[in-house]
Scaffold this motif. Structure first.
Motif, PDB file in Angstrom:
ATOM      1  N   GLU A  95       0.834  -1.206   0.000  1.00  0.00           N
ATOM      2  CA  GLU A  95       0.000   0.000   0.000  1.00  0.00           C
ATOM      3  C   GLU A  95       0.867   1.253   0.000  1.00  0.00           C
ATOM      4  O   GLU A  95       0.595   2.207  -0.736  1.00  0.00           O
ATOM      5  CB  GLU A  95      -0.932   0.004   1.207  1.00  0.00           C
ATOM      6  N   ALA A  96       1.922   1.266   0.802  1.00  0.00           N
ATOM      7  CA  ALA A  96       2.821   2.422   0.855  1.00  0.00           C
ATOM      8  C   ALA A  96       3.557   2.588  -0.475  1.00  0.00           C
ATOM      9  O   ALA A  96       3.751   3.712  -0.946  1.00  0.00           O
ATOM     10  CB  ALA A  96       3.817   2.258   2.002  1.00  0.00           C
ATOM     11  N   GLU A  97       3.944   1.478  -1.066  1.00  0.00           N
ATOM     12  CA  GLU A  97       4.628   1.513  -2.359  1.00  0.00           C
ATOM     13  C   GLU A  97       3.708   2.087  -3.440  1.00  0.00           C
ATOM     14  O   GLU A  97       4.129   2.928  -4.244  1.00  0.00           O
ATOM     15  CB  GLU A  97       5.072   0.099  -2.724  1.00  0.00           C
ATOM     16  N   ALA A  98       2.442   1.670  -3.434  1.00  0.00           N
ATOM     17  CA  ALA A  98       1.470   2.171  -4.410  1.00  0.00           C
ATOM     18  C   ALA A  98       1.206   3.659  -4.202  1.00  0.00           C
ATOM     19  O   ALA A  98       1.045   4.414  -5.174  1.00  0.00           O
ATOM     20  CB  ALA A  98       0.167   1.378  -4.314  1.00  0.00           C
ATOM     21  N   GLU A  99       1.161   4.097  -2.948  1.00  0.00           N
ATOM     22  CA  GLU A  99       0.945   5.511  -2.635  1.00  0.00           C
ATOM     23  C   GLU A  99       2.104   6.364  -3.173  1.00  0.00           C
ATOM     24  O   GLU A  99       1.881   7.416  -3.798  1.00  0.00           O
ATOM     25  CB  GLU A  99       0.812   5.683  -1.122  1.00  0.00           C
ATOM     26  N   LEU A 104       4.641   9.802  -7.640  1.00  0.00           N
ATOM     27  CA  LEU A 104       5.645   9.930  -8.692  1.00  0.00           C
ATOM     28  C   LEU A 104       5.011   9.968 -10.082  1.00  0.00           C
ATOM     29  O   LEU A 104       5.455  10.723 -10.958  1.00  0.00           O
ATOM     30  CB  LEU A 104       6.672   8.800  -8.588  1.00  0.00           C
ATOM     31  N   ASN A 105       3.959   9.177 -10.285  1.00  0.00           N
ATOM     32  CA  ASN A 105       3.247   9.202 -11.564  1.00  0.00           C
ATOM     33  C   ASN A 105       2.604  10.563 -11.807  1.00  0.00           C
ATOM     34  O   ASN A 105       2.673  11.099 -12.912  1.00  0.00           O
ATOM     35  CB  ASN A 105       2.182   8.108 -11.619  1.00  0.00           C
ATOM     36  N   GLU A 106       1.957  11.109 -10.772  1.00  0.00           N
ATOM     37  CA  GLU A 106       1.342  12.432 -10.903  1.00  0.00           C
ATOM     38  C   GLU A 106       2.376  13.484 -11.264  1.00  0.00           C
ATOM     39  O   GLU A 106       2.139  14.323 -12.148  1.00  0.00           O
ATOM     40  CB  GLU A 106       0.656  12.841  -9.600  1.00  0.00           C
ATOM     41  N   LEU A 107       3.505  13.454 -10.583  1.00  0.00           N
ATOM     42  CA  LEU A 107       4.566  14.422 -10.870  1.00  0.00           C
ATOM     43  C   LEU A 107       5.110  14.248 -12.286  1.00  0.00           C
ATOM     44  O   LEU A 107       5.355  15.236 -12.981  1.00  0.00           O
ATOM     45  CB  LEU A 107       5.697  14.297  -9.850  1.00  0.00           C
ATOM     46  N   VAL A 121       3.799   9.452 -21.212  1.00  0.00           N
ATOM     47  CA  VAL A 121       4.334   9.158 -19.895  1.00  0.00           C
ATOM     48  C   VAL A 121       3.805   7.788 -19.485  1.00  0.00           C
ATOM     49  O   VAL A 121       2.642   7.657 -19.129  1.00  0.00           O
ATOM     50  CB  VAL A 121       3.915  10.224 -18.853  1.00  0.00           C
ATOM     51  N   PRO A 122       4.628   6.750 -19.566  1.00  0.00           N
ATOM     52  CA  PRO A 122       4.160   5.408 -19.186  1.00  0.00           C
ATOM     53  C   PRO A 122       4.058   5.274 -17.669  1.00  0.00           C
ATOM     54  O   PRO A 122       5.062   5.105 -16.988  1.00  0.00           O
ATOM     55  CB  PRO A 122       5.224   4.476 -19.758  1.00  0.00           C
TER      56      PRO A 122
END
Length: 147
Positions: A95-99, A104-107, A121-122
């Motif tokens: 869960e922490a890894e996904a958060e 990072l994906n949003e950025l 952006v993959p």
């Protein structure tokens, strides 16, 4: 083309962004969950068992269903994987890894879109992958352009 002053400023700001990410709540959750997982003896034992079973499964997979232990090993690895995936330390870590990955994906999407809306952006997340054109003009991508 960027001048050396612009490049050094860009690198400095990238370093600042990295420091801000390291100060973020998602990053701290990730580090805490990772540490807890590494210190959890039961979880580490399950991980070691799973890795050993994974090696056995790869050996059995070479022969497929014709291997005498194929059914047993396949069943055992699925059960062990389920046990591992349901372990509280593993759940908390994932869960922490996904958060953190979401942040990072949003950025990544924000940076790419600030440069150009057609940059791909993959992210592995269909929501972020479909923002903007997604394929460049002429590709028939998400913007439905046909130029």
């Amino acid at each position: 083309m960027l001048t050396s002053i612009d490049t050094s400023l860009l690198i400095e700001q990238a370093d600042q962004l990295g420091a801000m990410i390291k100060d973020s709540e998602p990053f701290h959750h990730y580090i805490e969950a990772k540490r807890a997982l590494q210190q959890n003896k039961e979880a580490q034992q399950l991980i070691a068992e799973f890795n050993k079973m994974k090696d056995m499964h790869e050996e059995v997979q070479r022969f497929g269903k014709y291997h005498p232990d194929y059914d047993r090993v396949s069943r055992e690895i699925r059960m062990l994987k389920r046990t591992l995936d349901l372990h509280p330390s593993v759940v908390a870590f994932k869960e922490a890894e996904a958060e953190l990955e979401s942040l990072l994906n949003e950025l990544s999407v924000m940076i790419a879109r600030a440069v150009s809306p057609s940059i791909k952006v993959p992210t592995g997340n269909p929501f972020f992958d479909s923002i903007g054109c997604g394929g460049g003009c002429g590709s028939g991508g998400g913007c439905s352009c046909s130029a």
